[in-house]
Design an enzyme around this catalytic site. Structure first.
Site, PDB file in Angstrom:
ATOM      1  N   THR A  58      65.776  -0.763  55.150  1.00  0.00           N
ATOM      2  CA  THR A  58      64.564  -1.127  55.887  1.00  0.00           C
ATOM      3  C   THR A  58      63.994   0.084  56.618  1.00  0.00           C
ATOM      4  O   THR A  58      64.720   0.989  56.999  1.00  0.00           O
ATOM      5  CB  THR A  58      64.841  -2.254  56.907  1.00  0.00           C
ATOM      6  OG1 THR A  58      65.252  -3.404  56.203  1.00  0.00           O
ATOM      7  CG2 THR A  58      63.652  -2.610  57.749  1.00  0.00           C
ATOM      8  N   VAL A  73      64.489 -15.003  52.337  1.00  0.00           N
ATOM      9  CA  VAL A  73      63.394 -14.403  53.101  1.00  0.00           C
ATOM     10  C   VAL A  73      63.970 -13.496  54.188  1.00  0.00           C
ATOM     11  O   VAL A  73      64.857 -13.897  54.938  1.00  0.00           O
ATOM     12  CB  VAL A  73      62.492 -15.497  53.713  1.00  0.00           C
ATOM     13  CG1 VAL A  73      61.439 -14.881  54.616  1.00  0.00           C
ATOM     14  CG2 VAL A  73      61.824 -16.302  52.596  1.00  0.00           C
ATOM     15  N   GLY A 105      68.946  -4.304  59.942  1.00  0.00           N
ATOM     16  CA  GLY A 105      70.284  -4.899  59.935  1.00  0.00           C
ATOM     17  C   GLY A 105      70.248  -6.205  59.163  1.00  0.00           C
ATOM     18  O   GLY A 105      69.286  -6.470  58.433  1.00  0.00           O
ATOM     19  N   GLY A 143      69.332  -9.564  58.224  1.00  0.00           N
ATOM     20  CA  GLY A 143      68.173 -10.352  58.634  1.00  0.00           C
ATOM     21  C   GLY A 143      68.554 -11.677  59.274  1.00  0.00           C
ATOM     22  O   GLY A 143      67.929 -12.113  60.257  1.00  0.00           O
TER      23      GLY A 143
HETATM   24  N1  ASP Z   1      66.662  -6.686  57.846  1.00  0.00           N
HETATM   25  C1  ASP Z   1      66.615  -6.513  56.411  1.00  0.00           C
HETATM   26  C2  ASP Z   1      66.832  -7.838  55.745  1.00  0.00           C
HETATM   27  O1  ASP Z   1      67.738  -8.544  56.114  1.00  0.00           O
HETATM   28  C3  ASP Z   1      67.599  -5.536  55.886  1.00  0.00           C
HETATM   29  C4  ASP Z   1      67.841  -4.337  56.728  1.00  0.00           C
HETATM   30  O2  ASP Z   1      67.182  -4.103  57.703  1.00  0.00           O
HETATM   31  O3  ASP Z   1      68.766  -3.590  56.425  1.00  0.00           O
HETATM   32  O4  ASP Z   1      66.132  -8.145  54.819  1.00  0.00           O
END
Ligand code: ASP
Length: 311
Positions: free
Chosen positions: A172, A201, A222, A224
């Protein structure tokens, strides 16, 4: 007023991103370019659009080009943008075949229907005559094949990631900007967790993962599901609106998230120009510009849960 900028390239290890030096170089270059534009009167919303675009175009990070693959080997991306001044949120969820999901989120700022999912988002891209684009990289295909080597058939048949795989490829990107007029905007864009069930989602196009008001803005990264459970971005921003300092709001929210055994991180800034970050995961790949100097969080200790730079 002095513009401020903080960006992130996710919360996963540096190893699959080329190591410390290369990640630092990418993040610093992008911070410099966007900060320069902010200094020349770019609005916070435009700075977020530009910063997210540059990060989406960097294959090192899990957004746009270089997005992780989901359980069925497809790329589905989500992105959102929030204009703090107008308190206006827009985004796309699980869109494919576009280069910059943040461009769609930005366009939707002015629309009545402001959050579109897969088919609708793709239709919008066609309407806007955005060229078809394949964000797949060789690295991501190899990575996916490697993950699938031993039980490809089993997992493909079920079309889901096993719980042990949920750590697979977090990433992300996010940008939070304060412009010369004191306006704040936040943007977040992702390829998701990697290997997830079709239709899952992400938080990145929800107020839980990306939120801004006139007082503060936050972008999260992180797992989600953890970010949604904490409603992290909105919680930090609203706490600032209720009178906590940015630093207090971050510390309180991360302390709560620690108590729930989460795996997440957030970057933030407020209208006074304070910057802050926090994490319950070991790593946060963030960089910032204070107006005087560049800094980053790439070498924080695993257990260093938060930090800030006062205006
Ligand atoms: N937050 C994102 C998700 O869960 C993934 C990430 O931020 O690493 O889709």
């Amino acid at each position: 007023m002095q513009p401020k900028l903080i960006i992130h390239g996710g919360a996963s290890s540096l190893d699959d991103k080329g190591g410390l030096a290369l990640v630092r170089q990418s993040l610093h270059q992008i911070v410099m370019e966007v900060y320069q534009a902010l200094n020349q009167d770019l609005t916070a919303v435009e700075a977020v659009r530009l910063g997210c675009e540059l990060l989406e175009n960097e294959p090192r990070f899990n957004a746009g080009t270089g997005s992780v693959l989901q359980s069925d080997g497809q790329v589905r991306m989500s992105a959102s943008l929030m204009d703090g001044q107008r308190q206006n949120f827009s985004g796309v969820i699980n869109v494919s075949r576009v280069k910059n999901p943040i461009h769609l989120a930005h366009f939707l700022q002015q629309e009545t229907d402001r959050i579109l999912s897969d088919y609708g988002a793709l239709e919008l891209a066609r309407e806007l005559q955005i060229p078809c684009y394949d964000p797949l990289t060789d690295f991501r295909i190899q990575e996916w094949l490697e993950e699938r080597k031993d039980n490809f058939q089993k997992k493909m048949a079920r079309l889901i990631a096993e719980p042990a795989d949920t750590e697979a490829r977090k990433g992300t990107i996010g940008v939070v900007a304060l412009d010369r007029e004191g306006r704040i905007a936040a943007g977040t864009s992702t390829g998701g967790k990697g290997l997830e069930r079709i239709g899952r989602v992400s938080d990145s196009a929800m107020p839980a993962g990306n939120y801004a008001t006139a007082q503060a803005g936050v972008s999260c990264t992180g797992v989600g599901e953890d970010i949604i459970n904490e409603c992290l971005a909105a919680k930090i921003v609203i706490r600032v609106g209720d009178g906590l300092s940015l630093q207090q709001a971050m510390t309180k929210s991360i302390t709560e998230a620690q108590a729930h055994s989460t795996d997440l991180a957030a970057i933030a800034l407020d209208q006074q120009g304070n910057l802050a970050w926090g994490k319950t995961c070991p790593v946060l790949l963030a960089a910032y510009h204070t107006g005087q100097s560049l800094g980053d969080t790439l070498e924080l200790a695993d257990d260093q849960a938060w930090g800030h730079v006062s205006a």
